[in-house]
Motif scaffolding. Sequence first.
Motif, PDB file in Angstrom:
ATOM      1  N   LEU A   1       0.828  -1.204   0.000  1.00 60.37           N
ATOM      2  CA  LEU A   1       0.000   0.000   0.000  1.00 60.37           C
ATOM      3  C   LEU A   1       0.866   1.258   0.000  1.00 60.37           C
ATOM      4  N   LEU A   2       1.879   1.266   0.849  1.00 63.19           N
ATOM      5  CA  LEU A   2       2.759   2.433   0.941  1.00 63.19           C
ATOM      6  C   LEU A   2       3.534   2.662  -0.348  1.00 63.19           C
ATOM      7  N   ARG A   3       3.860   1.574  -1.032  1.00 63.57           N
ATOM      8  CA  ARG A   3       4.563   1.717  -2.312  1.00 63.57           C
ATOM      9  C   ARG A   3       3.671   2.431  -3.326  1.00 63.57           C
ATOM     10  N   SER A   4       2.384   2.065  -3.360  1.00 70.05           N
ATOM     11  CA  SER A   4       1.457   2.749  -4.264  1.00 70.05           C
ATOM     12  C   SER A   4       1.358   4.227  -3.918  1.00 70.05           C
ATOM     13  N   ALA A   5       1.291   4.538  -2.622  1.00 69.98           N
ATOM     14  CA  ALA A   5       1.219   5.929  -2.187  1.00 69.98           C
ATOM     15  C   ALA A   5       2.493   6.681  -2.557  1.00 69.98           C
ATOM     16  N   GLU A   6       3.626   6.017  -2.429  1.00 67.16           N
ATOM     17  CA  GLU A   6       4.897   6.651  -2.770  1.00 67.16           C
ATOM     18  C   GLU A   6       4.974   6.984  -4.257  1.00 67.16           C
ATOM     19  N   VAL A   7       4.543   6.027  -5.082  1.00 72.92           N
ATOM     20  CA  VAL A   7       4.550   6.264  -6.531  1.00 72.92           C
ATOM     21  C   VAL A   7       3.619   7.412  -6.882  1.00 72.92           C
ATOM     22  N   MET A   8       2.469   7.476  -6.222  1.00 70.65           N
ATOM     23  CA  MET A   8       1.542   8.581  -6.481  1.00 70.65           C
ATOM     24  C   MET A   8       2.180   9.913  -6.086  1.00 70.65           C
ATOM     25  N   ASP A   9       2.889   9.927  -4.977  1.00 72.95           N
ATOM     26  CA  ASP A   9       3.539  11.160  -4.541  1.00 72.95           C
ATOM     27  C   ASP A   9       4.609  11.593  -5.538  1.00 72.95           C
ATOM     28  N   TYR A  10       5.390  10.636  -6.027  1.00 73.30           N
ATOM     29  CA  TYR A  10       6.395  10.957  -7.048  1.00 73.30           C
ATOM     30  C   TYR A  10       5.724  11.546  -8.287  1.00 73.30           C
ATOM     31  N   ALA A  11       4.636  10.878  -8.723  1.00 70.39           N
ATOM     32  CA  ALA A  11       3.956  11.337  -9.935  1.00 70.39           C
ATOM     33  C   ALA A  11       3.339  12.719  -9.733  1.00 70.39           C
TER      34      ALA A  11
ATOM     35  N   VAL B   1      -5.551  -0.332  -5.852  1.00 65.82           N
ATOM     36  CA  VAL B   1      -4.425  -0.304  -4.918  1.00 65.82           C
ATOM     37  C   VAL B   1      -4.529  -1.448  -3.917  1.00 65.82           C
ATOM     38  N   VAL B   2      -5.727  -1.638  -3.368  1.00 63.83           N
ATOM     39  CA  VAL B   2      -5.946  -2.719  -2.409  1.00 63.83           C
ATOM     40  C   VAL B   2      -5.776  -4.072  -3.083  1.00 63.83           C
ATOM     41  N   ASP B   3      -6.289  -4.204  -4.296  1.00 67.83           N
ATOM     42  CA  ASP B   3      -6.181  -5.471  -5.023  1.00 67.83           C
ATOM     43  C   ASP B   3      -4.719  -5.852  -5.245  1.00 67.83           C
ATOM     44  N   ARG B   4      -3.897  -4.868  -5.603  1.00 65.59           N
ATOM     45  CA  ARG B   4      -2.470  -5.147  -5.787  1.00 65.59           C
ATOM     46  C   ARG B   4      -1.847  -5.625  -4.480  1.00 65.59           C
ATOM     47  N   SER B   5      -2.183  -4.965  -3.383  1.00 64.46           N
ATOM     48  CA  SER B   5      -1.644  -5.338  -2.077  1.00 64.46           C
ATOM     49  C   SER B   5      -2.026  -6.765  -1.707  1.00 64.46           C
ATOM     50  N   ARG B   6      -3.281  -7.130  -1.942  1.00 65.97           N
ATOM     51  CA  ARG B   6      -3.721  -8.483  -1.596  1.00 65.97           C
ATOM     52  C   ARG B   6      -3.056  -9.536  -2.475  1.00 65.97           C
ATOM     53  N   LYS B   7      -2.790  -9.188  -3.721  1.00 67.06           N
ATOM     54  CA  LYS B   7      -2.117 -10.128  -4.606  1.00 67.06           C
ATOM     55  C   LYS B   7      -0.673 -10.368  -4.177  1.00 67.06           C
ATOM     56  N   VAL B   8      -0.011  -9.306  -3.721  1.00 68.66           N
ATOM     57  CA  VAL B   8       1.353  -9.467  -3.204  1.00 68.66           C
ATOM     58  C   VAL B   8       1.347 -10.420  -2.017  1.00 68.66           C
ATOM     59  N   SER B   9       0.401 -10.209  -1.117  1.00 73.71           N
ATOM     60  CA  SER B   9       0.279 -11.080   0.050  1.00 73.71           C
ATOM     61  C   SER B   9      -0.054 -12.510  -0.347  1.00 73.71           C
TER      62      SER B   9
ATOM     63  N   TYR C   1      -6.455  -2.315  12.006  1.00 79.89           N
ATOM     64  CA  TYR C   1      -5.612  -2.392  10.813  1.00 79.89           C
ATOM     65  C   TYR C   1      -6.162  -3.364   9.780  1.00 79.89           C
ATOM     66  N   PHE C   2      -7.019  -4.301  10.197  1.00 76.24           N
ATOM     67  CA  PHE C   2      -7.625  -5.214   9.240  1.00 76.24           C
ATOM     68  C   PHE C   2      -8.478  -4.442   8.228  1.00 76.24           C
ATOM     69  N   GLU C   3      -9.434  -3.678   8.742  1.00 78.39           N
ATOM     70  CA  GLU C   3     -10.332  -2.933   7.857  1.00 78.39           C
ATOM     71  C   GLU C   3      -9.588  -1.824   7.111  1.00 78.39           C
ATOM     72  N   ALA C   4      -8.592  -1.225   7.773  1.00 78.36           N
ATOM     73  CA  ALA C   4      -7.828  -0.144   7.139  1.00 78.36           C
ATOM     74  C   ALA C   4      -7.052  -0.633   5.927  1.00 78.36           C
ATOM     75  N   MET C   5      -6.775  -1.931   5.883  1.00 74.40           N
ATOM     76  CA  MET C   5      -6.005  -2.479   4.770  1.00 74.40           C
ATOM     77  C   MET C   5      -6.866  -2.780   3.547  1.00 74.40           C
ATOM     78  N   VAL C   6      -8.182  -2.868   3.746  1.00 75.31           N
ATOM     79  CA  VAL C   6      -9.081  -3.181   2.625  1.00 75.31           C
ATOM     80  C   VAL C   6     -10.281  -2.229   2.654  1.00 75.31           C
ATOM     81  N   PRO C   7     -10.051  -0.917   2.544  1.00 76.57           N
ATOM     82  CA  PRO C   7     -11.164   0.038   2.632  1.00 76.57           C
ATOM     83  C   PRO C   7     -12.118  -0.118   1.452  1.00 76.57           C
ATOM     84  N   PRO C   8     -13.424  -0.068   1.699  1.00 78.50           N
ATOM     85  CA  PRO C   8     -14.382  -0.142   0.593  1.00 78.50           C
ATOM     86  C   PRO C   8     -14.353   1.116  -0.265  1.00 78.50           C
TER      87      PRO C   8
END
Length: 455
Positions: free
Chosen positions: A158-168, A189-197, A283-290
């Motif tokens: 998740l933080l990596r996605s946020a970092e890339v957005m900040d760079y962009a 963003v959440v889908d990518r995170s879950r796939k990594v996991s 942190y469970f719900e925060a990781m997969v916000p609707p």
Amino acid sequence: PVAQPSRGTAVAAAVLALLGAVHMAVLRTLTRAEYSPALIGHFALASGGYAHFTSPIRRYPDLTVHRSLTKYLELTANGTKTPRNDKERDALAKKLRESEACPDEATLKQIAAVCNRTEERATGAERELRQFLVLQFLEREHLGGICLNWGCIPTKALLRSAEVMDYASHIGNYGLTLDGTVKADVTAVVDRSRKVSARLNGGVGMLMKKNKIDVIWGEAKLAGKGKVSVGKPSKAPMEPQHPAPKNTKGEGDYTAKHIIVATGARPRALPGIEPDGKLIWTYFEAMVPPAMPKSLIVMGSGAIGIEFASFYNTLGADTTVVEVMDRILPVEDAEIAKFAKKAFEKQGMKIMEKSTVKKLDRKGATVTAHIETGGKTEKLEFDTVISAVGIVGNTENLGLEDLGIKVDRTHVVVDEYCRTGVDGIYAIGDVIEGPMLAHKAEDEGMAAAEVIAGK
């Protein structure tokens, strides 16, 4: 990244410097192709589903090769010829089937030297000797524990996605031009995170299968010394849930000479401010916000709270952090904490130190927080609350007290070798006292394994 001019670089320096070591330690644990002999004939218990002891992995190409190598060293010392091929190694393995040799420390060092000189995978002899492996791993929810499934790994994605957005968003700082606008698709963003996991979760399953480790799926309770009773899980898994590995064992009674308790921890809930999964998240719900909240308050500024505050703030949420101590990141280095606070505030994050959330009023789709600072209380309205006020060990319903195992403030009491005081039962990871970090749990697992192996 400290030298870069982007707003997000300060966050990268402060947060990732604090937490990156955890990430790399877990990745090293999950991906290295070396295995430890330490848990042969023993039982690793992870009934709570929060096992940070993700893998009994360390030094050797095969969990049972130490038996053959020990005998091999003895034979070569007597002038026996070195096996030149798989056929000769197979023959040697057959001679060793009855061997019960247990290597001492000096022999283990010799074995390590042999293994370090050979990077080959398990040969015919080693495969022949897999019959000696008697290791069982018990899980009720997800292989890899919290760190891999709902902690270190997915949050870094998740933080990596946020970092890339900040760079962009500040692409001009790098001498580049980007046509159009950059927007966050929180679902993607959440889908990518879950796939990594999920990928790493599957990797742990493959390690279990490859090394012929029996996975028992269910919820466990210590039924006596060396006895474990396994029933159906009483806890509903957090969704989305990775699929359980195939060909697992299930309910029943199991025995083992040694048991390692690695049941991990869960979010702490404050009385009157209990999370409901809708307006008040852990942190469970925060990781997969609707959906992306417009305004957000984070209670607690430890590693978990600051990670989510950084993520949501970068993606556009109006974020406020409330910390009861006199600075954010209170258990980290004071200079780093000061640097991080300055960086976060520069990004627009509001930080309230020496402050306490006394009450939360839920009304419709919003929450009103009563925040006390210096004896004065103010009311602020938010879409969402993230409760990050610590975690507690999963010690309930394990049968610990019935066996005389001491539990102090939700943590199993152990000595410096992770022994509980009851012969044959050990505990490691977040369920015992100390920093709740994956690499700490890994080292404790190694320590317990070496004690079991007699090193």
